[in-house]
Design an enzyme around this catalytic site. Structure first.
Site, PDB file in Angstrom:
ATOM      1  CB  CYS A  73     -17.771  -9.269 -21.740  1.00  0.00           C
ATOM      2  SG  CYS A  73     -18.559  -9.796 -23.274  1.00  0.00           S
ATOM      3  CD  GLU A 381     -26.556 -32.190 -30.967  1.00  0.00           C
ATOM      4  OE1 GLU A 381     -25.382 -32.441 -31.330  1.00  0.00           O
ATOM      5  OE2 GLU A 381     -27.400 -33.073 -30.747  1.00  0.00           O
TER       6      GLU A 381
END
Length: 411
Positions: A73, A381
């Site tokens: 990352c 969502e």
């Protein structure tokens, strides 16, 4: 009025982030669509990285670097590298693990196991770190390190799942031609070549941006944590501000790059036993242990878990529980009172593959090979699903680590 109230709450969270860090980072921007959760997340992260604790600040950010590097990352590695230097860390440490004190090197094995195969976490890993000697860890230090590792591993899942990773350091890609049903482990295992970093460990890059600067009349550290009312604040937009950023190649902080996620063994002949929540749960065991050894962190973590499960969703609580239990199942954790047939009923195949990818080998989601079945979902969502993945993974790693610590303490 309700919409305006929510916007005001989101604005307040961003103000708090501004006050503590000087800017709103990309992760907070993504989470801002769920302000109730964002507040809990920021409070926990601020406590782990900046508030009182047994580990010095340099160690905290370096442990975060080690954790984020396991998933390549670049965003989090570069972010914490810059913070590491800002709090007085030795620049030589950023050359790689071989340059750090032995006690940090010893943490690498636990970091590797928790990141990819947490069910392997054992009493022996804890014992090796706590053994007597100059380079040993205290129990309180180790607990804070474990919380940091689990926090950053799970945050990697959110970073990649939400597309936040924008670091210039090239990331490994899964090989072309991989069949859609293939577990994209190679990208996380290090079985593909990692490009050379764009900058050397000692190089910084300068960029210009438009930033928001928050001028606070009072010291905000205690104000933020204790959730008191904000002091009078002035917000100014500053154009063409020069900002120093740090770019580091995650691979320099990794040993054994071939080690990655594998399917949890469930066959009777395998020696890996299913982790049964009825025998060791967060509510009955993990919470009290971590809160006793690292004051107040149990309450903060518990608030995160409650906040994410309480978020409103158009898909109802059954889908949220299926997502949570499916992630735990892939990591070897089972609930005896849950009908796992609901997972297949409620989660479509493409969504299950996405959840598995983000939870188990998140850096592989940088490729178009990872399905993103998001067309019918609103942006909030999508973020909600990624938050569920992050928190379920965080709790799973904590359960394995805290159980191993408990076994060490009673041995």
């Amino acid at each position: 009025m309700k919409v305006n109230a929510e916007k005001e709450r989101a604005s307040l969270r961003c103000m708090k982030a501004l006050a503590s860090r000087g800017c709103v980072d990309a992760v907070s921007q993504q989470m801002a669509s769920h302000p109730q959760y964002l507040e809990s997340f920021l409070r926990t992260q601020h406590y782990i990285l900046h508030m009182d604790g047994p580990l010095p600040l340099q160690y905290r950010h370096y442990i975060a670097i080690m954790a984020a590097a396991r998933h390549h990352c670049g965003y989090l590695v570069s972010l914490h590298s810059a913070h590491f230097l800002r709090v007085g860390g030795d620049p030589l440490w950023l050359q790689g693990l071989e340059a750090v004190p032995p006690r940090l090197q010893h943490l690498d094995q636990l970091n590797k196991v928790l990141a990819h195969q947490p069910w392997l976490t054992a009493h022996s890993h804890i014992q090796a770190l706590l053994k007597t000697g100059e380079q040993c860890w205290s129990l309180a230090e180790l607990v804070q390190a474990v919380v940091l590792l689990a926090h950053c591993h799970s945050l990697c899942s959110f970073v990649f799942g939400s597309g936040t990773d924008t670091d210039p350091v090239p990331l490994p890609r899964a090989p072309n031609g991989t069949p859609p049903g293939y577990c994209l482990c190679d990208a996380a295992n290090g079985n593909v070549s990692v490009p050379q970093p764009l900058t050397s460990p000692s190089e910084h890059t300068t960029r210009r941006r438009v930033s928001v600067v928050c001028r606070i009349r009072l010291n905000m550290t205690s104000e933020l944590f204790h959730n008191r009312s904000l002091p009078e604040t002035t917000v100014a937009y500053v154009e063409d501000e020069e900002e120093m950023t740090y770019s580091a190649d995650p691979s320099r902080f990794i040993t054994d790059p071939e080690f990655g996620y594998q399917e949890f063994a469930r066959r009777e002949e395998d020696h890996f036993q299913v982790f049964r929540v009825q025998d060791y749960s967060w509510e009955d065991h993990g919470f009290s242990l971590v809160n006793r050894l690292y004051s107040d962190i149990g309450h903060l973590l518990d608030d995160r878990f409650r906040s994410v499960t309480a978020l409103p969703s158009s898909h109802g609580p059954d889908l949220k529980r299926a997502t949570w239990n499916y992630i735990h199942c892939m990591l070897g954790i089972r609930y005896d009172d849950y009908d796992y047939g609901e997972v297949n009923q409620l989660l479509e195949k493409e969504l299950k593959l996405y959840i598995k990818s983000v939870a188990c080998y998140p850096d592989a989601t940088k490729t178009p090979l990872c399905p993103l079945p998001w067309a019918p979902l609103k942006p909030s969502e999508r973020i909600h699903v990624n938050l569920l993945i992050m928190e379920a993974r965080l709790q799973a790693e904590l359960l394995y680590a805290l159980r191993a610590i408990t076994q060490y303490m009673i041995a």
